[in-house]
Scaffold this active site. Structure first.
Site, PDB file in Angstrom:
ATOM      1  N   ASP A  80     -68.421  54.715 -46.353  1.00  0.00           N
ATOM      2  CA  ASP A  80     -67.429  55.610 -46.967  1.00  0.00           C
ATOM      3  C   ASP A  80     -68.254  56.525 -47.861  1.00  0.00           C
ATOM      4  O   ASP A  80     -69.476  56.662 -47.650  1.00  0.00           O
ATOM      5  CB  ASP A  80     -66.379  54.811 -47.751  1.00  0.00           C
ATOM      6  CG  ASP A  80     -65.207  55.674 -48.235  1.00  0.00           C
ATOM      7  OD1 ASP A  80     -64.414  56.125 -47.404  1.00  0.00           O
ATOM      8  OD2 ASP A  80     -65.083  55.914 -49.460  1.00  0.00           O
ATOM      9  N   VAL A 116     -67.214  63.468 -43.151  1.00  0.00           N
ATOM     10  CA  VAL A 116     -65.978  63.900 -42.499  1.00  0.00           C
ATOM     11  C   VAL A 116     -66.001  65.405 -42.272  1.00  0.00           C
ATOM     12  O   VAL A 116     -65.703  65.894 -41.178  1.00  0.00           O
ATOM     13  CB  VAL A 116     -64.752  63.512 -43.359  1.00  0.00           C
ATOM     14  CG1 VAL A 116     -63.466  63.956 -42.672  1.00  0.00           C
ATOM     15  CG2 VAL A 116     -64.733  62.010 -43.615  1.00  0.00           C
ATOM     16  N   ALA A 117     -66.373  66.139 -43.325  1.00  0.00           N
ATOM     17  CA  ALA A 117     -66.280  67.598 -43.270  1.00  0.00           C
ATOM     18  C   ALA A 117     -67.178  68.198 -42.187  1.00  0.00           C
ATOM     19  O   ALA A 117     -66.765  69.110 -41.473  1.00  0.00           O
ATOM     20  CB  ALA A 117     -66.621  68.181 -44.640  1.00  0.00           C
ATOM     21  N   TRP A 118     -68.404  67.695 -42.053  1.00  0.00           N
ATOM     22  CA  TRP A 118     -69.281  68.366 -41.074  1.00  0.00           C
ATOM     23  C   TRP A 118     -68.810  68.134 -39.640  1.00  0.00           C
ATOM     24  O   TRP A 118     -68.878  69.031 -38.796  1.00  0.00           O
ATOM     25  CB  TRP A 118     -70.769  68.064 -41.273  1.00  0.00           C
ATOM     26  CG  TRP A 118     -71.286  66.690 -40.947  1.00  0.00           C
ATOM     27  CD1 TRP A 118     -71.578  65.705 -41.843  1.00  0.00           C
ATOM     28  CD2 TRP A 118     -71.643  66.152 -39.653  1.00  0.00           C
ATOM     29  NE1 TRP A 118     -72.066  64.593 -41.191  1.00  0.00           N
ATOM     30  CE2 TRP A 118     -72.112  64.838 -39.854  1.00  0.00           C
ATOM     31  CE3 TRP A 118     -71.587  66.645 -38.357  1.00  0.00           C
ATOM     32  CZ2 TRP A 118     -72.530  64.014 -38.798  1.00  0.00           C
ATOM     33  CZ3 TRP A 118     -72.000  65.823 -37.306  1.00  0.00           C
ATOM     34  CH2 TRP A 118     -72.473  64.519 -37.542  1.00  0.00           C
ATOM     35  N   GLY A 125     -69.403  66.404 -46.406  1.00  0.00           N
ATOM     36  CA  GLY A 125     -69.947  65.071 -46.166  1.00  0.00           C
ATOM     37  C   GLY A 125     -69.703  64.673 -44.730  1.00  0.00           C
ATOM     38  O   GLY A 125     -69.500  65.516 -43.854  1.00  0.00           O
ATOM     39  N   GLY A 168     -65.423  69.867 -49.130  1.00  0.00           N
ATOM     40  CA  GLY A 168     -66.485  68.874 -48.990  1.00  0.00           C
ATOM     41  C   GLY A 168     -67.501  69.351 -47.969  1.00  0.00           C
ATOM     42  O   GLY A 168     -67.305  70.376 -47.287  1.00  0.00           O
ATOM     43  N   LYS A 182     -61.216  47.030 -48.250  1.00  0.00           N
ATOM     44  CA  LYS A 182     -62.081  48.102 -48.784  1.00  0.00           C
ATOM     45  C   LYS A 182     -62.982  47.471 -49.831  1.00  0.00           C
ATOM     46  O   LYS A 182     -62.636  46.450 -50.426  1.00  0.00           O
ATOM     47  CB  LYS A 182     -61.217  49.187 -49.432  1.00  0.00           C
ATOM     48  CG  LYS A 182     -61.918  50.506 -49.607  1.00  0.00           C
ATOM     49  CD  LYS A 182     -61.905  51.355 -48.350  1.00  0.00           C
ATOM     50  CE  LYS A 182     -62.788  52.577 -48.479  1.00  0.00           C
ATOM     51  NZ  LYS A 182     -62.686  53.460 -47.321  1.00  0.00           N
TER      52      LYS A 182
HETATM   53  P1  NDP Z   1     -69.292  61.940 -48.272  1.00  0.00           P
HETATM   54  O1  NDP Z   1     -69.806  61.342 -49.523  1.00  0.00           O
HETATM   55  O2  NDP Z   1     -70.150  61.983 -47.060  1.00  0.00           O
HETATM   56  O3  NDP Z   1     -68.768  63.434 -48.548  1.00  0.00           O
HETATM   57  C1  NDP Z   1     -67.938  63.776 -49.592  1.00  0.00           C
HETATM   58  C2  NDP Z   1     -68.086  65.277 -49.758  1.00  0.00           C
HETATM   59  O4  NDP Z   1     -67.168  65.748 -50.732  1.00  0.00           O
HETATM   60  C3  NDP Z   1     -69.463  65.693 -50.257  1.00  0.00           C
HETATM   61  O5  NDP Z   1     -69.785  66.928 -49.686  1.00  0.00           O
HETATM   62  C4  NDP Z   1     -69.260  65.806 -51.761  1.00  0.00           C
HETATM   63  O6  NDP Z   1     -70.175  66.694 -52.362  1.00  0.00           O
HETATM   64  C5  NDP Z   1     -67.868  66.397 -51.796  1.00  0.00           C
HETATM   65  N1  NDP Z   1     -67.146  66.101 -53.020  1.00  0.00           N
HETATM   66  C6  NDP Z   1     -67.152  64.972 -53.747  1.00  0.00           C
HETATM   67  N2  NDP Z   1     -66.320  65.087 -54.809  1.00  0.00           N
HETATM   68  C7  NDP Z   1     -65.794  66.319 -54.729  1.00  0.00           C
HETATM   69  C8  NDP Z   1     -64.888  67.053 -55.517  1.00  0.00           C
HETATM   70  N3  NDP Z   1     -64.341  66.534 -56.603  1.00  0.00           N
HETATM   71  N4  NDP Z   1     -64.563  68.315 -55.123  1.00  0.00           N
HETATM   72  C9  NDP Z   1     -65.100  68.863 -54.018  1.00  0.00           C
HETATM   73  N5  NDP Z   1     -65.991  68.215 -53.235  1.00  0.00           N
HETATM   74  C10 NDP Z   1     -66.325  66.974 -53.584  1.00  0.00           C
HETATM   75  O7  NDP Z   1     -67.923  61.173 -47.940  1.00  0.00           O
HETATM   76  P2  NDP Z   1     -67.134  61.116 -46.584  1.00  0.00           P
HETATM   77  O8  NDP Z   1     -67.190  62.430 -45.901  1.00  0.00           O
HETATM   78  O9  NDP Z   1     -67.507  59.895 -45.854  1.00  0.00           O
HETATM   79  O10 NDP Z   1     -65.641  60.877 -47.123  1.00  0.00           O
HETATM   80  C11 NDP Z   1     -64.819  61.941 -47.584  1.00  0.00           C
HETATM   81  C12 NDP Z   1     -63.389  61.447 -47.652  1.00  0.00           C
HETATM   82  O11 NDP Z   1     -62.967  60.994 -46.350  1.00  0.00           O
HETATM   83  C13 NDP Z   1     -63.141  60.266 -48.584  1.00  0.00           C
HETATM   84  O12 NDP Z   1     -61.825  60.368 -49.082  1.00  0.00           O
HETATM   85  C14 NDP Z   1     -63.215  59.066 -47.632  1.00  0.00           C
HETATM   86  O13 NDP Z   1     -62.524  57.939 -48.124  1.00  0.00           O
HETATM   87  C15 NDP Z   1     -62.527  59.646 -46.419  1.00  0.00           C
HETATM   88  N6  NDP Z   1     -62.815  58.982 -45.151  1.00  0.00           N
HETATM   89  C16 NDP Z   1     -64.095  58.858 -44.689  1.00  0.00           C
HETATM   90  C17 NDP Z   1     -64.330  58.273 -43.470  1.00  0.00           C
HETATM   91  C18 NDP Z   1     -65.683  58.222 -42.857  1.00  0.00           C
HETATM   92  O14 NDP Z   1     -65.783  57.841 -41.683  1.00  0.00           O
HETATM   93  N7  NDP Z   1     -66.720  58.612 -43.558  1.00  0.00           N
HETATM   94  C19 NDP Z   1     -63.228  57.662 -42.686  1.00  0.00           C
HETATM   95  C20 NDP Z   1     -61.915  57.929 -43.223  1.00  0.00           C
HETATM   96  C21 NDP Z   1     -61.746  58.541 -44.426  1.00  0.00           C
HETATM   97  P3  NDP Z   1     -71.534  66.097 -52.981  1.00  0.00           P
HETATM   98  O15 NDP Z   1     -72.250  65.427 -51.854  1.00  0.00           O
HETATM   99  O16 NDP Z   1     -72.216  67.301 -53.512  1.00  0.00           O
HETATM  100  O17 NDP Z   1     -71.084  65.122 -54.038  1.00  0.00           O
END
Ligand code: NDP
Length: 445
Positions: free
Chosen positions: A164, A239-241, A237, A235, A124
């Site tokens: 990430d 993953v969420a969408w 981001g 979230g 990482k």
């Molecule tokens: P993104 O940055 O794309 O999305 C993160 C999302 O979470 C954003 O909507 C962000 O909002 C929101 N967020 C951040 N901090 C907080 C908080 N304290 N409370 C509520 N919402 C919050 O990241 P990813 O989707 O890529 O990653 C999300 C998680 O998944 C992480 O733990 C990552 O390590 C894990 N992961 C990701 C992978 C991937 O393929 N992307 C693979 C495996 C795991 P805002 O944008 O407004 O800050």
């Protein structure tokens, strides 16, 4: 295995590395039995070697902002373990990034990558750089400076970083461009690339899709499915969408998404069209949470709150680490939630996990649930080696079958005598055994 002694020694060696120590304890607790049953692991010092990264590169990242001012950030790459394949794991750009967080993520990645059944070790990296609010040129200059150090220790057969938090297609493009320039090669050194220069179809949505495929398998063990279920997601981001799209496709109703400053509750459901709208806002770098609640008046924005107070059948924490605490867990259980699947890495605190396990609800830990992202990165690496692209359907089918297999491995190693599946234990043991046996075969290194 003396867990308390190992943890005491680690705490002395790495004081204050809270997230890393938390992750190690969580994994080792699950492994005690299997390590005690296999004295060859102890004799070869497998645990002592596994908990320390092979190496860490730490460096400064100077860059010039749009006003001409010199900025200096910190950069890291943690190469944790390459017993079963090249180091593999994302880069995180976020102000909260420190060595403890990257070590926790790198450690988890070893087991996650092992679970995918693909040949990938764990690593990482990242920086405390915050891409939010920066211009494209600033992000480019930062990425180029970051790669000026990183390129020395990565390569398609050595270490293959990915995205990430804070690192999406734009950042991967700038990083790849600089690597290509420095090495005069066009190789699969990063994953999450653009699809017209080596990226895999379905990679952007793979983590979210995979998480939902895993949750679907969990629900099926109880004769349940997503059809008609109310789902809370945190979230919005990468993953969420993806998760929101797949839940909707499978007939579930997503009622929440969130950001650091609060969550949106939409009782009408966040439909595919609304997800499209949110993605447009996201692509134009706009805040998504508040505009959504203005556009769809039935939706309410809950400032400073987390979505776990909303009544739901399934919860998918997809934002960040430690975003779901003991009280949140108790709320979810009280409100009848039957399944929690972690899309993010370690979003539930250890106390929250305890609540889920005590109440015997279906609980899937991040390292299994979100392994679809890195699995599809592994599929991108395979396509790069083959110099051939699979169709979206082919990639999605492979992803689906990997998630089904990961679920089966968790059940195999995590099923208790009363029939309850402890997915935490199952994922840790299944991931560990493959790596530990490879380390045994390869000698003391
Ligand atoms: P993104 O940055 O794309 O999305 C993160 C999302 O979470 C954003 O909507 C962000 O909002 C929101 N967020 C951040 N901090 C907080 C908080 N304290 N409370 C509520 N919402 C919050 O990241 P990813 O989707 O890529 O990653 C999300 C998680 O998944 C992480 O733990 C990552 O390590 C894990 N992961 C990701 C992978 C991937 O393929 N992307 C693979 C495996 C795991 P805002 O944008 O407004 O800050």
């Amino acid at each position: 295995m003396n867990l308390e002694k190992i943890m005491n020694d680690l705490e002395k060696k790495h004081p204050g590395e809270v997230e890393y120590l938390q992750a190690v304890r969580e994994v080792l607790e699950s492994l005690e039995e299997v390590v005690n049953e296999n004295p060859q692991f102890e004799a070869a010092g497998i645990i002592d070697r596994l908990v320390e990264p092979d190496r860490i590169l730490a460096f400064k990242v100077p860059w010039i902002d749009d006003s001409g001012k010199v900025q200096v950030n910190l950069g890291y790459r943690v190469q944790f373990n390459n017993a079963i394949g090249p180091y593999k794991g994302g880069l995180r750009f976020h102000p909260s990034v420190n060595l403890s967080i990257l070590k926790f993520l790198g450690f988890e990645q070893i087991f996650k990558n092992s679970l995918t059944t693909l040949p990938m070790g764990g690593g990482k990296g990242g920086s405390n750089f915050d891409p939010k609010g920066k211009s494209n040129n600033e992000v480019m200059r930062f990425c180029q400076s970051f790669m000026l150090e990183l390129w020395r220790i990565i390569g398609p057969e050595t270490d293959v970083p990915a995205g990430d938090i804070g690192v999406g297609g734009r950042e991967i493009g700038f990083l790849f461009g600089m690597y290509k320039k420095l090495t005069m090669t066009h190789v699969g050194v990063l994953t999450g690339k653009g699809t017209n220069w080596g990226g895999s179809l379905v990679r952007p949505e793979a983590t979210g899709f995979g998480a939902v495929y895993f949750a679907k398998e969990m629900l099926a063990t109880k004769g349940e499915s997503f059809k008609g279920k109310t789902v809370c997601i945190s979230g919005f981001g990468n993953v969420a969408w993806g998760a929101a799209i797949k839940v909707t496709e499978l007939g579930g109703k997503v009622v929440t998404i969130s950001g650091p400053d609060g969550y949106i509750y939409d009782p009408d459901g966040i439909s595919a069209e609304k997800i499209e709208y949110l993605l447009e806002l996201r692509a134009s770098n706009q805040d998504i949470v508040k505009p959504y609640s203005y556009e769809f008046p039935n939706a309410q924005f809950h400032q400073g709150k987390r979505p776990w107070e909303v009544k739901c059948d399934v919860a998918l924490p997809c934002a960040t680490q430690n975003e779901l605490g003991k009280e949140d867990a108790a709320n979810l259980v009280k409100n009848g939630c039957i399944c929690v699947a972690e899309g993010a890495n370690m979003p539930s605190t250890p106390e929250a996990v305890e609540v889920f396990l005590e109440n015997k609800i279906l609980f899937g830990p991040g390292k299994a649930v979100n392994a679809g992202g890195v699995a599809t990165s592994g599929l991108e690496m395979s396509q790069n080696s083959l110099k051939y692209n699979w169709s979206a359907q082919e990639v999605d089918e492979k992803l689906h079958s990997i998630m089904v297999n990961i679920h089966a491995a968790c059940v195999k190693h995590g099923k208790q005598t009363d029939g309850y599946v402890n997915y935490v234990k199952g994922a840790n043991i299944a991931g560990f055994l493959k790596v530990a046996n490879a380390m045994l075969d390869q000698g003391i290194l």
